[in-house]
Every structure is written in structure tokens, then in C-alpha cells.
Design a protein around this motif. Sequence first.
Motif, mmCIF file in Angstrom:
data_model
loop_
_atom_site.group_PDB
_atom_site.id
_atom_site.type_symbol
_atom_site.label_atom_id
_atom_site.label_comp_id
_atom_site.label_asym_id
_atom_site.label_seq_id
_atom_site.Cartn_x
_atom_site.Cartn_y
_atom_site.Cartn_z
ATOM 1 N N TYR A 90 -1.340 41.092 53.017
ATOM 2 C CA TYR A 90 -1.556 39.660 52.774
ATOM 3 C C TYR A 90 -0.250 38.898 52.606
ATOM 4 O O TYR A 90 -0.217 37.834 51.974
ATOM 5 C CB TYR A 90 -2.444 39.485 51.533
ATOM 6 N N GLN A 91 0.824 39.411 53.194
ATOM 7 C CA GLN A 91 2.128 38.765 53.083
ATOM 8 C C GLN A 91 2.089 37.323 53.589
ATOM 9 O O GLN A 91 1.404 36.995 54.567
ATOM 10 C CB GLN A 91 3.175 39.553 53.877
ATOM 11 N N ASP A 92 2.834 36.465 52.876
ATOM 12 C CA ASP A 92 3.028 35.059 53.265
ATOM 13 C C ASP A 92 1.758 34.220 53.173
ATOM 14 O O ASP A 92 1.684 33.145 53.781
ATOM 15 C CB ASP A 92 3.605 34.953 54.689
ATOM 16 N N ARG A 93 0.774 34.670 52.384
ATOM 17 C CA ARG A 93 -0.485 33.932 52.330
ATOM 18 C C ARG A 93 -0.808 33.404 50.936
ATOM 19 O O ARG A 93 -1.956 33.035 50.645
ATOM 20 C CB ARG A 93 -1.624 34.814 52.851
ATOM 21 N N ALA A 94 0.201 33.315 50.074
ATOM 22 C CA ALA A 94 -0.042 32.831 48.715
ATOM 23 C C ALA A 94 -0.589 31.402 48.720
ATOM 24 O O ALA A 94 -1.465 31.059 47.918
ATOM 25 C CB ALA A 94 1.240 32.907 47.892
ATOM 26 N N PRO A 119 6.321 32.858 48.948
ATOM 27 C CA PRO A 119 5.114 32.971 49.764
ATOM 28 C C PRO A 119 4.250 34.187 49.467
ATOM 29 O O PRO A 119 3.131 34.278 49.972
ATOM 30 C CB PRO A 119 5.664 33.037 51.191
ATOM 31 N N ASN A 120 4.756 35.101 48.605
ATOM 32 C CA ASN A 120 4.040 36.365 48.390
ATOM 33 C C ASN A 120 3.654 36.621 46.938
ATOM 34 O O ASN A 120 3.219 37.728 46.610
ATOM 35 C CB ASN A 120 4.909 37.536 48.878
ATOM 36 N N VAL A 121 3.806 35.631 46.073
ATOM 37 C CA VAL A 121 3.509 35.832 44.650
ATOM 38 C C VAL A 121 2.675 34.673 44.131
ATOM 39 O O VAL A 121 3.051 33.503 44.283
ATOM 40 C CB VAL A 121 4.808 35.958 43.817
#
Length: 400
Positions: free
Chosen positions: A345-349, A368-370
Amino acid sequence: MALTRAAFDQYMVPNYAPAAFIPVRGEASRVWDQSGKEYIDFAGGIAVNSLGHCHPALVGALTKQANQLWHVSNVFTNEPALELAQKLVDATFADKVFFCNSGAEANEAALKLARRAAIEQFGEQKNKVISALSSFHGRTFFTVCVGGQPKYSDGFGPKPAGIEYFEYNNLEAFKALIDDDTACVILEPIQGEGGVVPADAAFLQGVRDLCTQHNAYLIFDEVQSGMGRSGSLFAYQEYGVVPDILSSAKSLGGGFPIGAMLTTAEIAKYLVAGTHGTTYGGNPLACAVAGAVIDVINTPEVLAGVKTKHAQFVDGIQAINAKYPVFSQVRGLGLLIGAVLTEAYQDRAKEILNIAAQNGVMVLMAGPNVIRFAPSLIVSDEEIATGLARLETAIAQFVA
């Protein structure tokens, strides 16, 4: 007729991209938008609303001061500023306080003071500033360049010289940079914008020791980690590592704009009259509110409650993750918590933020990842439970 979100695009400089809904009222950790929809606020104005919305002690302090004295400038002093300064000195390592209006201003003052003091004592060559990569210290040009995130500092022309960067929590990398020409080191005890990354205790102590060895000033940027957010009044107290200079803002005013730089008398003497200033710094309204904030937060009940609530959040997030495994790690201190997205799910925050808002809970990003949580320090058990339930619904929709 109420203005809509479209008015932002019509009238405002486009450096922000705010959410589609417009909050109009808040109480404790709840917010309502123009249509009357309710949200649980786990964003806290990006770690600003330390006592939630419209806390009666803060409303009372502001109202009382608003009927007495608003502004006199720094040609004069005022009682709320003196009272707040005394409270901060009594509660910390510091002897002296400089008031301003934001975290960026507090860091700007800290960096200017450190360089000034170093140069006056050791000569013009002692001007190097060392900072961590992926840090964040404000949006003035100096502080944004010190921050070590090119995405925020590129594109504005030549950058200030004398700034070097190392990997956060990497003591060996830091040791390779510091030398006798180093004026100061600036660090967040918990990196906020960099992904909610707490410092390792041994790393912080190692940095402190090396700063002492090289006559370099250690600045702790506690704009986000300070004022009770870690479970101690300031995070340096949680670690037992004392800086030379400390910056505070965000939670200090509980929503009213104020910043502060704290330091020792020995260092403060280098900012003589005329060397630095700010028109609104020490404003009676801001200082009256901040004085009420510290009176509420700096109590055993509130500080202990932060640590209890930390466990509730972490347990709740991990319970959600057991059903919908989207997070690889939950980290942070106190009520500054980061949930790190897995590789899948990287870059989907940002997507999660938007779906969470649709389900009535406000959260933040830290990159973007947290997913970042920075709620009120006195958020209730019921508000935590309700907000986490809404977050679970949002996560379920996100993975569907």
C-alpha cells in the motif's frame, strides 16, 4: 450564504489543497462541518489542539485578556508574557525565553542565536549547521533549507551555505560530520513530518556528548513533540538528554498562534538588544492562552493520561491491522503516533485520509506512507473508541 470549498480555489493562493468539507465548529475532540456532519478529530490541527476544541480554561483566559489588553509591541513588556516565561523556566532546563508566533520563527531564532554565540566566541569559521535528513524545521527559507527535504526547499534560488545533513538515528554518520567548525546541531527528538520516528536514546545521548566535545550547541526542535505530547512536558525530559536551546510552538498555544525559544542565560546573552525581534512575539492574548495551556497540561494527571491513551491507540490500531493488514509498524511516543503502510500500500496514505474523513474521523499523513495521529492530549476513552471504529470502517473500504 456560507462560502463553499470552491471559494478557496477562487480567492486563496494555491499552496494548499484542503479537504472538500469545511469545519465550522468544534468541542473537545469532535468537529462539525457546514452540513452538520460530525467528525472525531485525531489530527489535532497537526499536533496544535493540545486540549481539543474550545477548552473552557483556554476560552476563559482568552476572553479575560481580550477585555484587558491586546497588543503593546516589544517596546514594552506585558504581564501575560512574563507569567508564561516564568512558567516555562520553572518547568524546564531554561533560564531565558524568547516569544514569537510559530515554530518556524522559534527555530529561526534558535539557529540565529546558536550561530551568533558560536561566531562571537570562536570566530567566523564556526558557523556550520548540522541537521538530519527528512527533518522538518519550518517554512522560512533558512529553516526549510535546514530541514533536509529538498522537495520543500528546491526551486527558490541559492540556498544558505554551511548546512550539512546526516541520517537520523545514525550516530556514526553524525560523528563523521561534526567538527570544531560546527556551530550547532538541530534535531527533532521525534521526527514528525519525516514519518513519526522517535530517536534512539543512545543516539540522542551520543549527539549530546559530541556537541559538548566540539563546543557545538544542541538545539531540540520540540515544536511537534513538546508540551506533553510525549507523556513528559517536553520529550527531552522523556529521554533524559538536555539540549542547549529548545523550540516550542504548536501545542504551546492550544490553537492560538505562539512560538517560543528556550535557552540558558549563558547562551541568551549573545542576543543583545537589536539583534533579533518580532512584532507580535509575546502578544498578551497569545501568552494568556498559552499560560492556561501549560497550567492544564503540566499536571501528573494529564501527562500520565497521555501514556495510557498511547496504549489505547496502539492496541486499537493493531486490532484493526489484525483484520485488515495494511500497516507494517506502529511507532511513536505518547500521542504522536505513526502507522506505517506495508509495501503493498505504498504511497497511498492520502487515500486513507480521504476515506477516513468520509467516515467521520480526521487523521493525518507523515509522508506518503505513514498515517499520523496527533489528537488532543485529553481525548476521552469514548472519543478514542468511536474514532477507531470509524477508522476501521474506512480501512475496510480502502482494502475492498
